[in-house]
Design a protein around this motif. Structure first.
Motif, PDB file in Angstrom:
ATOM      1  N   ARG A  71      40.212  33.211  17.664  1.00  0.00           N
ATOM      2  CA  ARG A  71      39.013  32.774  16.940  1.00  0.00           C
ATOM      3  C   ARG A  71      38.359  31.598  17.677  1.00  0.00           C
ATOM      4  NH1 ARG A  71      40.982  33.017  12.239  1.00  0.00           N
ATOM      5  NH2 ARG A  71      42.010  31.004  12.259  1.00  0.00           N
ATOM      6  N   GLN A  72      39.186  30.666  18.146  1.00  0.00           N
ATOM      7  CA  GLN A  72      38.652  29.506  18.856  1.00  0.00           C
ATOM      8  C   GLN A  72      38.013  29.933  20.176  1.00  0.00           C
ATOM      9  OE1 GLN A  72      41.516  26.504  19.982  1.00  0.00           O
ATOM     10  NE2 GLN A  72      39.957  24.913  19.902  1.00  0.00           N
ATOM     11  N   LEU A  76      34.189  29.301  21.254  1.00  0.00           N
ATOM     12  CA  LEU A  76      33.817  28.627  22.504  1.00  0.00           C
ATOM     13  C   LEU A  76      32.897  29.509  23.341  1.00  0.00           C
ATOM     14  CD1 LEU A  76      37.220  26.961  23.457  1.00  0.00           C
ATOM     15  CD2 LEU A  76      35.122  25.811  22.707  1.00  0.00           C
ATOM     16  N   GLY A  77      33.162  30.808  23.372  1.00  0.00           N
ATOM     17  CA  GLY A  77      32.283  31.729  24.089  1.00  0.00           C
ATOM     18  C   GLY A  77      30.879  31.718  23.514  1.00  0.00           C
ATOM     19  N   GLN A  78      30.797  31.722  22.191  1.00  0.00           N
ATOM     20  CA  GLN A  78      29.493  31.653  21.530  1.00  0.00           C
ATOM     21  C   GLN A  78      28.791  30.335  21.846  1.00  0.00           C
ATOM     22  OE1 GLN A  78      27.899  34.023  19.879  1.00  0.00           O
ATOM     23  NE2 GLN A  78      26.152  32.683  19.585  1.00  0.00           N
ATOM     24  N   ALA A  79      29.556  29.259  21.863  1.00  0.00           N
ATOM     25  CA  ALA A  79      28.972  27.948  22.175  1.00  0.00           C
ATOM     26  C   ALA A  79      28.424  27.931  23.601  1.00  0.00           C
ATOM     27  CB  ALA A  79      30.016  26.845  21.985  1.00  0.00           C
ATOM     28  N   LEU A  80      29.135  28.542  24.522  1.00  0.00           N
ATOM     29  CA  LEU A  80      28.643  28.580  25.907  1.00  0.00           C
ATOM     30  C   LEU A  80      27.380  29.407  26.019  1.00  0.00           C
ATOM     31  CD1 LEU A  80      31.988  28.916  27.891  1.00  0.00           C
ATOM     32  CD2 LEU A  80      30.449  26.948  27.816  1.00  0.00           C
ATOM     33  N   VAL A  85      21.033  28.839  26.383  1.00  0.00           N
ATOM     34  CA  VAL A  85      19.694  28.898  25.788  1.00  0.00           C
ATOM     35  C   VAL A  85      19.143  27.486  25.605  1.00  0.00           C
ATOM     36  CG1 VAL A  85      18.394  29.578  23.716  1.00  0.00           C
ATOM     37  CG2 VAL A  85      20.140  31.108  24.666  1.00  0.00           C
ATOM     38  N   ILE A  86      19.992  26.589  25.144  1.00  0.00           N
ATOM     39  CA  ILE A  86      19.572  25.195  24.951  1.00  0.00           C
ATOM     40  C   ILE A  86      19.184  24.586  26.296  1.00  0.00           C
ATOM     41  CG2 ILE A  86      20.386  22.879  24.315  1.00  0.00           C
ATOM     42  CD1 ILE A  86      22.068  24.283  22.123  1.00  0.00           C
TER      43      ILE A  86
END
Length: 107
Positions: A71-72, A76-80, A85-86
């Motif tokens: 899950r973590q 983290l993959g989603q955050a990257l 995009v940011i």
């Protein structure tokens, strides 16, 4: 952890053997065995059940840790992905700011 020997005649069994399962601070339970034989369960059965429950506890704890790690990793993959995009948006804003600085007007 100690297995409990006892009789369960009130539910039609001649013996039962129970051992606690402790996975973590919030998860616990027990493994209950019921028998119908004449001699019920002995001390060896209790010792074997205790060994078994120790293995089950370790397997359950490892499974919970594995699921938490997966899950973590997904988070983290989603955050990257979001971070890219940011960073693109920041680059666009910086370019706009740089262009407005050279022309003397504010965005």
């Amino acid at each position: 952890m100690a297995a409990v020997l006892g009789g369960g005649q009130e539910i039609g069994h001649t013996a039962y053997l129970s051992a606690p399962l402790h996975v973590d601070e919030t998860r616990s339970g027990s493994l209950n065995l019921y028998g119908t034989g004449e001699h019920g369960f002995g001390e060896l059965d209790a010792a074997i059940l205790e060994l078994y429950t120790t293995s089950v506890e370790a397997a359950l704890l490892n499974a919970r840790r594995y699921l938490r790690a997966r899950r973590q990793a997904a988070e983290l993959g989603q955050a990257l992905t979001t971070r890219a995009v940011i960073d693109q948006a920041k680059g666009i804003l910086m370019a706009v700011q740089r262009d407005s600085d050279t022309t003397g007007r504010q965005p």
